[in-house]
Enzyme design. Structure first.
Site, PDB file in Angstrom:
ATOM      1  N   TYR A 142      -3.434  24.400 -38.485  1.00  0.00           N
ATOM      2  CA  TYR A 142      -3.346  24.588 -37.037  1.00  0.00           C
ATOM      3  C   TYR A 142      -1.924  24.964 -36.598  1.00  0.00           C
ATOM      4  CZ  TYR A 142      -7.935  22.945 -35.390  1.00  0.00           C
ATOM      5  OH  TYR A 142      -9.265  22.821 -35.093  1.00  0.00           O
ATOM      6  N   LYS A 192      -9.580  19.857 -50.628  1.00  0.00           N
ATOM      7  CA  LYS A 192     -10.121  20.729 -51.656  1.00  0.00           C
ATOM      8  C   LYS A 192      -9.052  20.939 -52.721  1.00  0.00           C
ATOM      9  CE  LYS A 192     -13.052  24.066 -51.161  1.00  0.00           C
ATOM     10  NZ  LYS A 192     -14.199  23.684 -52.022  1.00  0.00           N
ATOM     11  N   ASP A 225     -16.156  19.959 -49.084  1.00  0.00           N
ATOM     12  CA  ASP A 225     -17.492  20.559 -48.973  1.00  0.00           C
ATOM     13  C   ASP A 225     -18.564  19.561 -49.446  1.00  0.00           C
ATOM     14  OD1 ASP A 225     -16.497  20.796 -51.569  1.00  0.00           O
ATOM     15  OD2 ASP A 225     -17.404  22.751 -51.951  1.00  0.00           O
ATOM     16  N   ASP A 249     -11.660  18.613 -38.238  1.00  0.00           N
ATOM     17  CA  ASP A 249     -12.312  19.239 -37.084  1.00  0.00           C
ATOM     18  C   ASP A 249     -13.778  19.489 -37.410  1.00  0.00           C
ATOM     19  OD1 ASP A 249     -12.407  20.500 -34.540  1.00  0.00           O
ATOM     20  OD2 ASP A 249     -12.251  22.458 -35.524  1.00  0.00           O
ATOM     21  N   ASP A 253     -17.329  17.121 -36.195  1.00  0.00           N
ATOM     22  CA  ASP A 253     -18.453  17.667 -35.429  1.00  0.00           C
ATOM     23  C   ASP A 253     -19.766  17.387 -36.157  1.00  0.00           C
ATOM     24  OD1 ASP A 253     -16.838  18.705 -33.415  1.00  0.00           O
ATOM     25  OD2 ASP A 253     -17.921  20.610 -33.348  1.00  0.00           O
TER      26      ASP A 253
END
Ligand code: IPM
Ligand code: MG
Length: 368
Positions: A142, A192, A225, A249, A253
């Protein structure tokens, strides 16, 4: 101690209408629990752009740095979609997070029993779910440099940089371990490391903090993932999840939808302690500005109200009062009251935004 101060930035879309209900709850605590707050208000997002040509003025930024906690509604809307990146409503929120150095974003995903059938997952997968995602909020892709869109030969290239320092990882890992100790005593760290060096470092540093400072807390690691998949498969395996800004983020959600409605979920963004011992803090619902339902009495004020409950707990050391407010919310849901986002069951009582506020206030009164 002097009266604690709150800065309310209701923002855009449904922000002002859900915040109006929070104001009534704040006033209730002043009147009925001898817990007065010194409340001031300001603009953030599109409404600030309309008034001042910027999504956050320096004056409002300075005020946010002074107060004991900031409560934010929501930012953004279609009217601002084509603005330059530097003045988009979201920049106001990102500036608050960055300049207040709110590095630990706490996003609980809790499934209220009365709402377990709203989840797209089966009831037994989500009923009783209570997990906490701790998202790093002030660094990573970000904010990393270089960033931008540059010309390279005859085409353009979009660039963002994922970047984490050891100390940035250390401090958010500590936040996660500390929380875990007060909950289920388990942390799962997600990155990851199989494809990203920043992920390799993330895993190493979290492991080191775990081994040296929190050996009593159970620590595991997962690729992000696979973590997303496990969140949908069997979310109750998790207690605290700690992850970076972008993965957090996305994962938050996904976790939010496990609980049935985005209109239910609060969040706290915390930084280092201030001189008075309270952490720098901003509280906001996870949902956005919902321009499609703005001004129709359809918005669910619960996420914003529960964000204030988090403020009571994390900024003002009033865990009992936070419990009281959360129980009041649970009570009205158990009674079948539903805002528009939660309609669809037999026997539910449809209510408007302010009627939901009325009912929660009545439940608070009944708790005395
Ligand atoms: C969130 C939002 C923000 C983010 C936007 C509004 C900048 O999606 O808080 O999750 O991407 O962090
Ligand atoms: Mg988001």
């Amino acid at each position: 101690m002097s009266t604690p101060s709150l800065l309310i930035l209701a923002g855009d879309g449904i922000g002002p209408e859900v915040m109006a209900e929070v104001r009534r709850i704040i006033d209730w605590y002043g009147a009925k629990r001898d817990l007065p707050f010194d409340v001031s208000e300001g603009l953030v997002g599109g409404c600030s752009y309309d008034a001042h040509g910027t999504p956050l003025t320096d004056e409002t930024m300075a005020r946010a740095q002074e107060v004991d906690a900031v409560l934010l509604g929501a930012v953004g809307g279609p009217a601002y979609d084509n603005l330059d990146f530097s003045v988009k409503p979201e920049r106001g929120l990102l500036r608050l997070r960055k300049e207040m150095d709110l590095y630990a974003n706490l996003r609980p995903a809790q499934c209220f029993d009365a709402l377990a059938d709203f989840s797209s997952l089966k009831r037994d997968v989500v009923a009783g779910l209570d997990i906490m995602i701790v998202r790093e909020l002030t660094s990573g892709i970000y904010f990393g440099e270089p960033r931008g869109i540059i010309q390279e030969g005859n085409e353009r290239v979009g660039i963002n940089t994922q970047r984490y320092t050891e100390s940035e990882i250390e401090r958010v890992a500590r936040s996660a371990f500390e929380l875990a100790r007060r909950r289920g005593n388990k942390v799962c760290s997600m990155e990851k490391a199989n494809v990203m060096e920043s992920g390799v470092l993330w895993r190493e540093v979290v492991q080191k903090i775990g081994d040296t400072e929190y050996p009593d807390v159970e620590l595991s690691h997962m690729y992000a993932d696979a973590g997303a998949m496990q969140l949908c498969r069997w979310p109750k395996q998790f207690d605290v999840i700690v992850t970076d800004n972008l993965f957090g983020d996305l994962l938050s959600d996904a976790a939010a939808m496990l609980t049935g409605s985005l209109g239910m979920l609060p969040s706290a963004s915390l930084g280092a302690p201030m001189e008075n011992g309270r952490p720098k803090a901003l509280y906001e619902p996870v949902h956005g500005s919902a321009p499609d339902i703005t001004g129709q009495g359809k918005a669910n004020p619960i996420a914003c109200i529960l964000s204030f409950a988090m403020a009571l707990r994390y900024s003002f050391d009033k865990g009992n009062e936070a419990d009281r407010l959360e129980k009041a919310v649970e009570k009205v849901l158990a009674d079948g009251l539903r805002t528009a986002d939660l309609l669809g069951e037999d026997g539910a009582t449809p209510v408007t935004t302010s009627e939901m506020g009325d009912a929660i206030l009545a439940a608070l009164d009944a708790s005395l």
